[in-house]
Write an enzyme that holds these catalytic residues in place. Structure first.
Site, PDB file in Angstrom:
ATOM      1  N   ASP A 112      23.090 -11.407 -18.908  1.00  0.00           N
ATOM      2  CA  ASP A 112      23.827 -10.412 -18.160  1.00  0.00           C
ATOM      3  C   ASP A 112      23.282 -10.890 -16.689  1.00  0.00           C
ATOM      4  O   ASP A 112      22.274 -11.448 -16.575  1.00  0.00           O
ATOM      5  CB  ASP A 112      23.659  -9.009 -18.486  1.00  0.00           C
ATOM      6  CG  ASP A 112      24.522  -8.107 -17.351  1.00  0.00           C
ATOM      7  OD1 ASP A 112      25.737  -8.522 -16.821  1.00  0.00           O
ATOM      8  OD2 ASP A 112      24.070  -6.932 -17.185  1.00  0.00           O
ATOM      9  N   ASP A 114      23.746  -8.466 -13.281  1.00  0.00           N
ATOM     10  CA  ASP A 114      23.044  -7.175 -12.516  1.00  0.00           C
ATOM     11  C   ASP A 114      22.090  -6.326 -13.445  1.00  0.00           C
ATOM     12  O   ASP A 114      22.414  -6.039 -14.657  1.00  0.00           O
ATOM     13  CB  ASP A 114      24.358  -6.271 -12.058  1.00  0.00           C
ATOM     14  CG  ASP A 114      25.171  -6.851 -11.127  1.00  0.00           C
ATOM     15  OD1 ASP A 114      24.752  -6.850  -9.964  1.00  0.00           O
ATOM     16  OD2 ASP A 114      26.129  -7.231 -11.223  1.00  0.00           O
ATOM     17  N   ASP A 304      21.440  -5.066 -19.743  1.00  0.00           N
ATOM     18  CA  ASP A 304      20.846  -3.732 -19.333  1.00  0.00           C
ATOM     19  C   ASP A 304      21.844  -2.755 -19.393  1.00  0.00           C
ATOM     20  O   ASP A 304      21.705  -1.567 -19.277  1.00  0.00           O
ATOM     21  CB  ASP A 304      20.086  -3.967 -17.870  1.00  0.00           C
ATOM     22  CG  ASP A 304      21.368  -4.047 -16.831  1.00  0.00           C
ATOM     23  OD1 ASP A 304      22.285  -4.657 -17.032  1.00  0.00           O
ATOM     24  OD2 ASP A 304      21.297  -3.053 -15.956  1.00  0.00           O
TER      25      ASP A 304
END
Length: 365
Positions: A112, A114, A304
């Protein structure tokens, strides 16, 4: 086994593939373009008009609060943290066990952006990754097939990362493109390009304009166009205004039953109701690389956010590889391991590269 065509921008060429694309007659590709509404975790259903507004808005706001990782959860005691860490131990502490499990298999990396490669910041346009992190990802891609899987527009996340040798899956996996150059895993000169939600582009543009107009009076609110999906950011919105923001978003989406709303870290995500997500993108990329039905592949997905759970679940269901959740607080997750912040992600990637270098030297000897 047959060769399949998938939705691409260039209708003359069918699918442009970076590698030989022989695909089984599985349901993965036939389901990719189904327009069936999903009811998976994290999805907020938006029935048109007939649901009472007050209770639904309150539920939205409660969900928005719950999705904020910065809120202190009084129930999260030290014992809760310890119990969670036992179930999801640090990937750094368990590095040797992870490597042992991967022996004899091809590691494939999915990252991922961000909150994983870059810190979460107030202004999403300034979510820059560090030079050290970029160097770590560049080295990683030298030794392992590597993909960035983000909710961001593919072009935008590419401009952040600026590494042409990676695979990029933007818009929560609805816009996938393979390496432009420099990848030893390419078997042809053409690039992978897969866009299963192309028909939704006019609708997304329309909703984007409507949301800009509806939210412009709310200080701190911003709407991000991610090509095949939209993000309404409320990280800089006063919490007292969240209910107003939720009302404005709801008033727009009531008119679009083919769109659904999910939540991330202080962001509302608006996506088409096709059965496609980061987990499906992971499966597509594994298939593209020739690992769709292989037992000698070891996928590693690091993320996240709630949207990364779709990929974690896929890995758990496949019984291959593992997911790593990036979080400082306990969360319900299908990931096997955890890391606390992007800095730890960088350390993990660096250790993985160093292990691979050492093993290659030993093999040559």
């Amino acid at each position: 086994m047959t060769r399949q065509n998938v939705v691409v921008a260039d209708t003359k060429s069918g699918i442009n593939v970076a590698i030989t694309m022989t695909v089984s007659n599985s349901s993965l590709f036939t389901k990719a373009v189904q327009k069936t509404r999903e009811t998976q975790g994290g999805c907020i259903n938006i029935p048109p008009k007939k649901v009472g507004g007050g209770a639904r808005i309150n539920a939205w706001v409660d969900s928005m609060r719950a999705s904020s990782p910065t809120r202190v959860k009084s129930a999260a005691s030290l014992s809760d943290q310890s119990s969670w860490m036992l179930r999801h131990p640090s990937a750094l502490n368990m590095f040797e066990q992870i490597i042992e499990a991967s022996k004899g298999k091809q590691i494939v990396m999915f990252l991922d952006y961000d909150g994983t490669l870059s810190p979460i910041v107030d202004d999403p346009d300034r979510a820059f990754m560090s030079d050290a992190m970029r160097a770590a990802v560049r080295q990683l891609a030298r030794y392992f097939p590597t993909a960035i899987v983000s909710g961001r527009c593919r072009d935008k996340v590419y401009n952040f990362v600026r590494l042409a040798e990676l695979y990029y899956a933007g818009s929560h996996g609805m816009d996938i493109k393979g390496p432009a150059k420099g990848s030893k895993y390419k078997k042809e000169t053409k690039a992978v390009l897969f866009q299963p939600a192309s028909e939704f582009l006019p609708m997304i543009d329309e909703v984007y304009k409507a949301l800009l107009e509806k939210t412009k009076s709310i200080p701190g609110a911003s709407v991000e166009h991610n090509k095949f999906c939209l993000s309404v950011h409320y990280r800089c919105v006063d919490e007292k205004k969240w209910s107003i923001l939720a009302q404005q978003v709801r008033s727009v989406l009531q008119q679009y039953p083919k769109l659904r709303l999910t939540q991330g870290r202080k962001v509302l995500e608006i996506r088409p109701t096709i059965k496609w997500d980061k987990g499906k993108a992971l499966e597509f990329l594994l298939e593209s690389l020739g690992f769709g039905n292989c037992t000698d592949v070891f996928p590693v997905y690091i993320g996240d956010d709630r949207t990364d759970e779709d990929a974690f679940k896929i890995l758990r269901d496949r019984g291959q590889g593992f997911g790593i959740l990036v979080s400082k607080i306990p969360k319900d997750t299908s990931a096997s391991y955890s890391l606390q912040e992007p800095l730890e992600v960088m350390y993990f990637l660096q250790r993985l590269v160093e292990w691979k270098r050492l093993s290659m030297r030993q093999y040559r000897v």
